[in-house]
Write a protein that holds these residues in place. Sequence first.
Motif, PDB file in Angstrom:
ATOM      1  N   SER A   1       0.838  -1.212   0.000  1.00 38.89           N
ATOM      2  CA  SER A   1       0.000   0.000   0.000  1.00 38.89           C
ATOM      3  C   SER A   1       0.869   1.257   0.000  1.00 38.89           C
ATOM      4  CB  SER A   1      -0.940   0.000   1.213  1.00 38.89           C
ATOM      5  OG  SER A   1      -0.221   0.191   2.425  1.00 38.89           O
ATOM      6  N   LEU A   2       2.007   1.201   0.691  1.00 39.58           N
ATOM      7  CA  LEU A   2       2.923   2.343   0.693  1.00 39.58           C
ATOM      8  C   LEU A   2       3.533   2.537  -0.691  1.00 39.58           C
ATOM      9  CD1 LEU A   2       4.819   1.693   4.061  1.00 39.58           C
ATOM     10  CD2 LEU A   2       2.927   3.275   3.657  1.00 39.58           C
ATOM     11  N   VAL A   3       3.937   1.437  -1.300  1.00 40.46           N
ATOM     12  CA  VAL A   3       4.497   1.501  -2.656  1.00 40.46           C
ATOM     13  C   VAL A   3       3.462   2.042  -3.629  1.00 40.46           C
ATOM     14  CG1 VAL A   3       5.307   0.087  -4.587  1.00 40.46           C
ATOM     15  CG2 VAL A   3       6.196  -0.315  -2.286  1.00 40.46           C
ATOM     16  N   ASN A   4       2.221   1.577  -3.500  1.00 40.07           N
ATOM     17  CA  ASN A   4       1.160   2.018  -4.403  1.00 40.07           C
ATOM     18  C   ASN A   4       0.910   3.515  -4.286  1.00 40.07           C
ATOM     19  OD1 ASN A   4       0.890  -0.623  -5.200  1.00 40.07           O
ATOM     20  ND2 ASN A   4      -0.978  -1.018  -4.035  1.00 40.07           N
ATOM     21  N   GLU A   5       0.938   4.046  -3.065  1.00 35.29           N
ATOM     22  CA  GLU A   5       0.728   5.487  -2.871  1.00 35.29           C
ATOM     23  C   GLU A   5       1.801   6.304  -3.571  1.00 35.29           C
ATOM     24  OE1 GLU A   5       0.408   6.500   1.227  1.00 35.29           O
ATOM     25  OE2 GLU A   5      -1.499   5.448   1.524  1.00 35.29           O
ATOM     26  N   SER A   6       3.059   5.892  -3.381  1.00 32.39           N
ATOM     27  CA  SER A   6       4.158   6.611  -4.022  1.00 32.39           C
ATOM     28  C   SER A   6       4.099   6.450  -5.542  1.00 32.39           C
ATOM     29  CB  SER A   6       5.506   6.105  -3.492  1.00 32.39           C
ATOM     30  OG  SER A   6       5.649   6.421  -2.118  1.00 32.39           O
ATOM     31  N   TYR A   7       3.687   5.291  -5.986  1.00 34.64           N
ATOM     32  CA  TYR A   7       3.562   5.056  -7.425  1.00 34.64           C
ATOM     33  C   TYR A   7       2.506   5.978  -8.037  1.00 34.64           C
ATOM     34  CZ  TYR A   7       2.327   2.742 -11.814  1.00 34.64           C
ATOM     35  OH  TYR A   7       2.054   2.479 -13.133  1.00 34.64           O
ATOM     36  N   GLN A   8       1.378   6.108  -7.355  1.00 38.45           N
ATOM     37  CA  GLN A   8       0.325   6.982  -7.868  1.00 38.45           C
ATOM     38  C   GLN A   8       0.802   8.434  -7.950  1.00 38.45           C
ATOM     39  OE1 GLN A   8      -2.448   5.972  -9.289  1.00 38.45           O
ATOM     40  NE2 GLN A   8      -1.943   3.845  -8.776  1.00 38.45           N
ATOM     41  N   LYS A   9       1.627   8.841  -6.992  1.00 38.36           N
ATOM     42  CA  LYS A   9       2.192  10.194  -7.038  1.00 38.36           C
ATOM     43  C   LYS A   9       3.104  10.344  -8.252  1.00 38.36           C
ATOM     44  CE  LYS A   9       3.225  14.346  -5.747  1.00 38.36           C
ATOM     45  NZ  LYS A   9       3.803  14.749  -4.478  1.00 38.36           N
ATOM     46  N   PHE A  10       3.876   9.301  -8.536  1.00 40.72           N
ATOM     47  CA  PHE A  10       4.748   9.313  -9.705  1.00 40.72           C
ATOM     48  C   PHE A  10       3.908   9.452 -10.977  1.00 40.72           C
ATOM     49  CE2 PHE A  10       9.083   7.279 -10.972  1.00 40.72           C
ATOM     50  CZ  PHE A  10       9.239   8.225 -11.976  1.00 40.72           C
ATOM     51  N   VAL A  11       2.852   8.671 -11.062  1.00 42.54           N
ATOM     52  CA  VAL A  11       1.963   8.743 -12.221  1.00 42.54           C
ATOM     53  C   VAL A  11       1.391  10.151 -12.355  1.00 42.54           C
ATOM     54  CG1 VAL A  11      -0.226   7.917 -13.188  1.00 42.54           C
ATOM     55  CG2 VAL A  11       1.397   6.288 -12.201  1.00 42.54           C
ATOM     56  N   ASP A  12       1.000  10.745 -11.234  1.00 44.53           N
ATOM     57  CA  ASP A  12       0.419  12.089 -11.248  1.00 44.53           C
ATOM     58  C   ASP A  12       1.378  13.110 -11.857  1.00 44.53           C
ATOM     59  OD1 ASP A  12      -1.894  11.189 -10.054  1.00 44.53           O
ATOM     60  OD2 ASP A  12      -1.313  11.787  -8.024  1.00 44.53           O
ATOM     61  N   VAL A  13       2.654  13.069 -11.456  1.00 42.21           N
ATOM     62  CA  VAL A  13       3.589  14.081 -11.956  1.00 42.21           C
ATOM     63  C   VAL A  13       3.877  13.875 -13.444  1.00 42.21           C
ATOM     64  CG1 VAL A  13       4.635  14.415  -9.678  1.00 42.21           C
ATOM     65  CG2 VAL A  13       5.695  12.829 -11.285  1.00 42.21           C
ATOM     66  N   ILE A  14       3.826  12.622 -13.912  1.00 43.97           N
ATOM     67  CA  ILE A  14       4.026  12.379 -15.346  1.00 43.97           C
ATOM     68  C   ILE A  14       2.823  12.874 -16.133  1.00 43.97           C
ATOM     69  CG2 ILE A  14       4.421  10.641 -17.130  1.00 43.97           C
ATOM     70  CD1 ILE A  14       5.717   8.887 -14.971  1.00 43.97           C
ATOM     71  N   VAL A  15       1.623  12.575 -15.645  1.00 51.10           N
ATOM     72  CA  VAL A  15       0.398  13.024 -16.312  1.00 51.10           C
ATOM     73  C   VAL A  15       0.400  14.537 -16.459  1.00 51.10           C
ATOM     74  CG1 VAL A  15      -2.103  13.251 -16.053  1.00 51.10           C
ATOM     75  CG2 VAL A  15      -1.005  11.049 -15.616  1.00 51.10           C
ATOM     76  N   LYS A  16       0.717  15.228 -15.362  1.00 58.35           N
ATOM     77  CA  LYS A  16       0.685  16.683 -15.381  1.00 58.35           C
ATOM     78  C   LYS A  16       1.865  17.271 -16.140  1.00 58.35           C
ATOM     79  CE  LYS A  16       0.134  20.677 -12.328  1.00 58.35           C
ATOM     80  NZ  LYS A  16      -0.027  21.133 -10.924  1.00 58.35           N
TER      81      LYS A  16
END
Length: 321
Positions: A207-222
């Motif tokens: 769950s910790l890895v998933n949270e950080s991964y989603q943040k990574f995805v967010d910065v790429i999307v933006k």
Amino acid sequence: MNRKKWVALLIILVVFIAGLLVETVSDTNARLADHPGISWEENIVSGSGTGKIVQLFVSGVISGEPSAAGAPSMSEVLAEQLRRVEEDPSVKALVLRINSPGGEVVATDELHTRLLRLKQVRRIPIVVSMGSTAASGGYYLATAGDAIFANPNTLTGSLGVIFNLLNYSEAANKLGVHQFAIKSGRFKDIGSPFRPLTTPERQIFQSLVNESYQKFVDVIVKGRNLSRQRVLEIADGRVYSGEQAKRLGLIDQFGDLEEATRYALSLSGEREATVVRYTDQLSLSKLLFSLKQHLANPDPLGLSRSLERQSSPQLLYQFMP
């Protein structure tokens, strides 16, 4: 007195003087600006004009940990350099040269935030120039750029998070080594290397890895103006060449540092500008500080620090083959 004794006496004298002089510098750990390890000269690379284009360099693993010699961490140095850029009204553009496999999640995200703040506060363009490697956290930083240049052979991608746990429970059992954890809660010794990881514990770490991964995805999307679905398709941890990254929309153009700098000039609104770098300023206090840290360091090779990192797992935006 023979020669060896004279040499020994000279070394003792140098160390004593170094201690006195370093102590006259205000507490080096109290304020970053006073640290002898953080002092630069502004060197002109090329160009002319009152406006400046600053070239900053992200080299090696992104970390908030000081070096084995006690020098400031990479993130401290870069944060201070970015502060200097932010406070200099003559800076019209920034070129960020990245040659890094990434590193710590927190240190990477803090630097990324500083880059975004620089764009918001100063409204200056940021152009990224990728070196041989700009992967994982290195790419995370690159998403703050208005344009990304790379070589066709640059190693990039590795878009994701990793969390390594060392486990030697089987070896410990064979050697008759046991650890008894007296704990206050069910998960207080989560990740203990002396026993296998349980399914609930694995889910917690995931769950910790998933949270950080989603943040990574967010910065790429933006940062890259890509759809979330598209980013999820390509952010599976694999590495890409510069050629592949361009086809995927992860970079914009092929070119070296010089070409990225020329493009930064075109975005700056200036007809001409002076290209500058911040380079280490050689000073007596810095030399003496380094000497004192080296002599006082019980672990000059950084072996114990390396073992500490092994035993203290961290979330990493890092390419780790």
